[in-house]
Design a protein around this motif. Sequence first.
Motif, PDB file in Angstrom:
ATOM      1  N   ARG A  25       9.383  -5.923  -7.325  1.00  0.00           N
ATOM      2  CA  ARG A  25       9.846  -4.816  -6.974  1.00  0.00           C
ATOM      3  C   ARG A  25       8.887  -4.001  -6.026  1.00  0.00           C
ATOM      4  O   ARG A  25       7.840  -4.145  -6.415  1.00  0.00           O
ATOM      5  N   HIS A  26       9.484  -2.921  -5.377  1.00  0.00           N
ATOM      6  CA  HIS A  26       8.521  -2.111  -4.680  1.00  0.00           C
ATOM      7  C   HIS A  26       7.584  -1.300  -5.765  1.00  0.00           C
ATOM      8  O   HIS A  26       8.050  -0.831  -6.652  1.00  0.00           O
ATOM      9  N   GLY A  27       6.324  -1.458  -5.587  1.00  0.00           N
ATOM     10  CA  GLY A  27       5.454  -0.687  -6.667  1.00  0.00           C
ATOM     11  C   GLY A  27       5.059  -1.704  -7.713  1.00  0.00           C
ATOM     12  O   GLY A  27       4.336  -1.055  -8.492  1.00  0.00           O
ATOM     13  N   GLU A  28       5.548  -2.679  -7.899  1.00  0.00           N
ATOM     14  CA  GLU A  28       5.315  -3.594  -8.800  1.00  0.00           C
ATOM     15  C   GLU A  28       4.170  -4.274  -8.726  1.00  0.00           C
ATOM     16  O   GLU A  28       3.627  -4.773  -7.900  1.00  0.00           O
ATOM     17  N   VAL A  29       3.325  -4.479  -9.914  1.00  0.00           N
ATOM     18  CA  VAL A  29       2.276  -5.250  -9.857  1.00  0.00           C
ATOM     19  C   VAL A  29       2.319  -6.638 -10.549  1.00  0.00           C
ATOM     20  O   VAL A  29       2.717  -6.494 -11.956  1.00  0.00           O
ATOM     21  N   MET A  30       2.490  -7.654 -10.168  1.00  0.00           N
ATOM     22  CA  MET A  30       2.848  -8.992 -10.696  1.00  0.00           C
ATOM     23  C   MET A  30       1.688  -9.858 -10.673  1.00  0.00           C
ATOM     24  O   MET A  30       1.143 -10.122  -9.717  1.00  0.00           O
ATOM     25  N   VAL A 185     -14.544  -5.699  -8.521  1.00  0.00           N
ATOM     26  CA  VAL A 185     -13.539  -5.814  -7.952  1.00  0.00           C
ATOM     27  C   VAL A 185     -12.302  -5.559  -8.622  1.00  0.00           C
ATOM     28  O   VAL A 185     -11.284  -5.198  -8.097  1.00  0.00           O
ATOM     29  N   LEU A 186     -12.120  -5.949  -9.853  1.00  0.00           N
ATOM     30  CA  LEU A 186     -11.012  -5.534 -10.799  1.00  0.00           C
ATOM     31  C   LEU A 186     -10.512  -4.093 -10.558  1.00  0.00           C
ATOM     32  O   LEU A 186      -9.589  -3.654 -10.529  1.00  0.00           O
ATOM     33  N   ASP A 187     -11.919  -3.303 -10.628  1.00  0.00           N
ATOM     34  CA  ASP A 187     -11.748  -1.794 -10.594  1.00  0.00           C
ATOM     35  C   ASP A 187     -11.097  -1.424  -9.301  1.00  0.00           C
ATOM     36  O   ASP A 187     -10.139  -0.628  -9.326  1.00  0.00           O
ATOM     37  N   VAL A 188     -11.161  -2.168  -8.066  1.00  0.00           N
ATOM     38  CA  VAL A 188     -10.893  -1.681  -6.889  1.00  0.00           C
ATOM     39  C   VAL A 188      -9.234  -2.040  -7.195  1.00  0.00           C
ATOM     40  O   VAL A 188      -8.479  -1.246  -6.668  1.00  0.00           O
ATOM     41  N   ALA A 193      -3.704  -0.490  -8.041  1.00  0.00           N
ATOM     42  CA  ALA A 193      -2.314  -0.498  -8.724  1.00  0.00           C
ATOM     43  C   ALA A 193      -2.012   1.082  -8.951  1.00  0.00           C
ATOM     44  O   ALA A 193      -0.743   1.225  -9.148  1.00  0.00           O
ATOM     45  N   ALA A 194      -2.741   1.760  -9.658  1.00  0.00           N
ATOM     46  CA  ALA A 194      -2.581   3.091  -9.858  1.00  0.00           C
ATOM     47  C   ALA A 194      -1.926   3.715  -8.794  1.00  0.00           C
ATOM     48  O   ALA A 194      -1.130   4.821  -8.940  1.00  0.00           O
ATOM     49  N   ASP A 195      -2.245   3.371  -7.505  1.00  0.00           N
ATOM     50  CA  ASP A 195      -1.779   4.176  -6.561  1.00  0.00           C
ATOM     51  C   ASP A 195      -0.603   3.578  -5.881  1.00  0.00           C
ATOM     52  O   ASP A 195       0.350   4.233  -4.717  1.00  0.00           O
ATOM     53  N   GLY A 196       0.097   2.712  -6.587  1.00  0.00           N
ATOM     54  CA  GLY A 196       1.500   2.364  -6.207  1.00  0.00           C
ATOM     55  C   GLY A 196       1.601   1.000  -5.300  1.00  0.00           C
ATOM     56  O   GLY A 196       2.777   0.756  -4.921  1.00  0.00           O
ATOM     57  N   MET A 197       0.351   0.390  -5.015  1.00  0.00           N
ATOM     58  CA  MET A 197       0.662  -0.615  -4.102  1.00  0.00           C
ATOM     59  C   MET A 197       1.427  -1.897  -4.700  1.00  0.00           C
ATOM     60  O   MET A 197       1.025  -2.064  -5.943  1.00  0.00           O
ATOM     61  N   THR A 198       2.342  -2.385  -4.014  1.00  0.00           N
ATOM     62  CA  THR A 198       2.975  -3.524  -4.595  1.00  0.00           C
ATOM     63  C   THR A 198       2.073  -4.668  -4.262  1.00  0.00           C
ATOM     64  O   THR A 198       1.539  -4.988  -3.224  1.00  0.00           O
ATOM     65  N   MET A 199       1.664  -5.510  -5.480  1.00  0.00           N
ATOM     66  CA  MET A 199       0.788  -6.619  -5.579  1.00  0.00           C
ATOM     67  C   MET A 199       1.186  -7.755  -6.194  1.00  0.00           C
ATOM     68  O   MET A 199       1.767  -7.701  -7.214  1.00  0.00           O
ATOM     69  N   ILE A 200       1.190  -9.070  -5.725  1.00  0.00           N
ATOM     70  CA  ILE A 200       1.057 -10.323  -6.427  1.00  0.00           C
ATOM     71  C   ILE A 200      -0.412 -10.822  -6.407  1.00  0.00           C
ATOM     72  O   ILE A 200      -1.027 -11.104  -5.711  1.00  0.00           O
ATOM     73  N   ILE A 201      -0.784 -11.036  -7.826  1.00  0.00           N
ATOM     74  CA  ILE A 201      -2.085 -11.255  -7.970  1.00  0.00           C
ATOM     75  C   ILE A 201      -2.196 -12.471  -8.855  1.00  0.00           C
ATOM     76  O   ILE A 201      -1.842 -12.683 -10.094  1.00  0.00           O
ATOM     77  N   VAL A 202      -2.632 -13.750  -8.167  1.00  0.00           N
ATOM     78  CA  VAL A 202      -2.986 -14.878  -8.892  1.00  0.00           C
ATOM     79  C   VAL A 202      -4.079 -14.873  -9.609  1.00  0.00           C
ATOM     80  O   VAL A 202      -5.415 -14.401  -9.036  1.00  0.00           O
ATOM     81  N   THR A 203      -4.309 -14.802 -10.967  1.00  0.00           N
ATOM     82  CA  THR A 203      -5.674 -14.389 -11.595  1.00  0.00           C
ATOM     83  C   THR A 203      -5.621 -15.340 -12.916  1.00  0.00           C
ATOM     84  O   THR A 203      -4.806 -15.842 -13.415  1.00  0.00           O
ATOM     85  N   HIS A 204      -7.036 -15.601 -13.380  1.00  0.00           N
ATOM     86  CA  HIS A 204      -7.299 -16.059 -14.512  1.00  0.00           C
ATOM     87  C   HIS A 204      -7.801 -15.110 -15.552  1.00  0.00           C
ATOM     88  O   HIS A 204      -8.190 -15.205 -16.735  1.00  0.00           O
TER      89      HIS A 204
END
Length: 250
Positions: A25-30, A185-188, A193-204
């Motif tokens: 969804r808009h604004g979602e961090v997955m 990098v995670l801090d950025v 995310a806090a700013d509402g950016m929609t993101m899909i993050i592949v991560t370990h």
Amino acid sequence: MVLAQQVKKSYDGAMVLGGVDLVVRHGEVMCLIGPSGSGKSTFLRCINHLEKIDGGGLYVDGMLVGYRQHGNRLYELRDHEVAARRAEIGMVFQRFNLFAHMTALENVIEAPIHVKGESPREASEHARELLDRVGLSHRINAYPNQLSGGQQQRVAIARALAMRPKLMLFDEPTSALDPELVGEVLDVMRDLAADGMTMIIVTHEMSFAREVAHTVAFMDQGAIVESHPPEEFFSAPRHPRTRAFLSKIL
Ligand code: ADP
Ligand code: MG
């Protein structure tokens, strides 16, 4: 923002995505997690028009990826239309892929000037803001080989943001970094995310996923096995394959 319905993709008859279903969804961090070879990068590449899907439907912001709808007919996008759609999606890779012969500032202003037609002045102002935001206002004139891996990755994030994307895709953005550089990098990304950016993050980075993601999705063998809010995902994964994966990495 992203809707995948039974997305399929094969390479030379070998199935890599066997029917991916996903909603972001808009604004979602997955955060998208899963074993190596499960199709995570391929899926991100399909969203970003770097690969063509062979079946199913994939939509970004309501528009079918790769096609333009006119009445009830579909037309394949031409190159310049693909470029326009791609300009709305920022992608950050494991390897930073900065232009080696350009400074941090030049890397960030390149696409806004050449793809979007922004004036050098406008692009530079925005780039300075973005480099400040990722903590690099003191390094704008440095070349990539004068920057640490963490700094280079932060420039890469600023470069993606310079196009004012509506969606950001991250493919293991911290996997190539020395451990002490991962946090910056995670801090950025946390700030985005806090700013509402929609993101899909592949991560370990599981503690990051637990803290920042709205949803954690587990991909295995070319399909999403399950997706839940992080508390539920990590405390009560439902599928045995998810449990087996988590027991190996946690
Ligand atoms: P992940 O990112 O989850 O590790 P990938 O999407 O990179 O997985 O790869 C999934 C599978 O697709 C792997 O078996 C990989 O070898 C295969 N694959 C990826 N890209 C290509 C390609 N361009 N040609 C052939 N096979 C590919
Ligand atoms: Mg990958």
